[in-house]
Design a protein around this motif. Structure first.
Motif, PDB file in Angstrom:
ATOM      1  N   GLY A   1      71.567  87.854  -7.398  1.00 39.94           N
ATOM      2  CA  GLY A   1      71.583  88.612  -8.624  1.00 39.94           C
ATOM      3  C   GLY A   1      72.636  89.706  -8.593  1.00 39.94           C
ATOM      4  N   HIS A   2      72.551  90.565  -9.541  1.00 37.22           N
ATOM      5  CA  HIS A   2      73.489  91.687  -9.660  1.00 37.22           C
ATOM      6  C   HIS A   2      73.008  92.874  -8.821  1.00 37.22           C
ATOM      7  CE1 HIS A   2      76.029  90.073 -12.857  1.00 37.22           C
ATOM      8  NE2 HIS A   2      74.937  89.590 -13.419  1.00 37.22           N
ATOM      9  N   TYR A  17      73.461  76.949 -19.599  1.00 30.02           N
ATOM     10  CA  TYR A  17      74.001  78.051 -18.807  1.00 30.02           C
ATOM     11  C   TYR A  17      73.590  79.402 -19.380  1.00 30.02           C
ATOM     12  CZ  TYR A  17      76.952  74.399 -16.867  1.00 30.02           C
ATOM     13  OH  TYR A  17      77.390  73.258 -16.267  1.00 30.02           O
ATOM     14  N   LYS A  27      78.198  86.832 -13.738  1.00 29.82           N
ATOM     15  CA  LYS A  27      77.553  85.723 -13.027  1.00 29.82           C
ATOM     16  C   LYS A  27      77.130  84.696 -14.075  1.00 29.82           C
ATOM     17  CE  LYS A  27      75.997  88.438  -9.098  1.00 29.82           C
ATOM     18  NZ  LYS A  27      77.074  88.109  -8.219  1.00 29.82           N
ATOM     19  N   TRP A  29      74.748  81.211 -14.497  1.00 29.52           N
ATOM     20  CA  TRP A  29      73.624  80.501 -13.905  1.00 29.52           C
ATOM     21  C   TRP A  29      73.435  79.164 -14.600  1.00 29.52           C
ATOM     22  CZ3 TRP A  29      71.741  83.514  -9.996  1.00 29.52           C
ATOM     23  CH2 TRP A  29      72.060  84.867 -10.044  1.00 29.52           C
ATOM     24  N   LYS A  35      70.306  77.842 -10.342  1.00 24.54           N
ATOM     25  CA  LYS A  35      71.170  78.452  -9.340  1.00 24.54           C
ATOM     26  C   LYS A  35      72.432  79.012  -9.981  1.00 24.54           C
ATOM     27  CE  LYS A  35      74.074  74.712  -7.694  1.00 24.54           C
ATOM     28  NZ  LYS A  35      74.613  74.079  -6.514  1.00 24.54           N
ATOM     29  N   GLN A  36      73.041  79.935  -9.280  1.00 24.99           N
ATOM     30  CA  GLN A  36      74.290  80.536  -9.737  1.00 24.99           C
ATOM     31  C   GLN A  36      75.428  79.550  -9.501  1.00 24.99           C
ATOM     32  OE1 GLN A  36      75.117  84.545  -8.296  1.00 24.99           O
ATOM     33  NE2 GLN A  36      77.277  84.000  -8.173  1.00 24.99           N
ATOM     34  N   SER A  39      80.875  83.193 -10.366  1.00 21.65           N
ATOM     35  CA  SER A  39      80.863  84.649 -10.435  1.00 21.65           C
ATOM     36  C   SER A  39      82.296  85.143 -10.540  1.00 21.65           C
ATOM     37  CB  SER A  39      80.173  85.259  -9.215  1.00 21.65           C
ATOM     38  OG  SER A  39      80.920  85.005  -8.045  1.00 21.65           O
TER      39      SER A  39
END
Length: 116
Positions: A1-2, A17, A27, A29, A35-36, A39
């Motif tokens: 995450g951030h 997305y 980012k 996802w 999942k990511q 980025s």
């Protein structure tokens, strides 16, 4: 995450997305795989938005970046000399032919040419 607070979120047109913008960057996802998938470390992201087709993702911070979603998430345009301290909001026009951009320190609306 951030690592910082999230300032903007936006779903792609098909809902596959989710793009999130924060003080540490962008980012993306994939909600089907949870999942990511991408980025971009660009400080101070204020706004993120997919265009209507889902082919482009815009990122507003100190500049304006346009990312091609179907081309390995590559940056296809960067607008750095907008005369704005920060891009606070933007909207894609039809077919991403134009982008309307506003800044937090300006009363002006910038109209950018084609990203496509």
């Amino acid at each position: 995450g951030h690592s910082g607070h999230v300032s903007s979120i936006n779903f792609s047109e098909n809902g596959y997305y989710l793009a999130t913008g924060a003080s540490d960057g962008l980012k993306v996802w994939d909600l089907r795989k949870l999942k990511q998938v991408h980025s971009l470390e660009t400080p101070g992201v204020n706004c993120v938005e997919f265009d209507y087709s889902g082919l482009y993702l815009g990122v507003g911070s100190a500049d304006m970046k346009v990312i091609a979603t179907k081309k390995d998430w590559s940056i296809v345009a960067t607008y750095a000399d907008l005369g704005l301290k920060q891009v606070s909001t933007f909207k894609f026009g039809k077919d991403a032919n134009t982008i309307l951009v506003a800044g937090s320190d300006s009363r002006n609306l910038k109209i950018l040419g084609s990203a496509a």
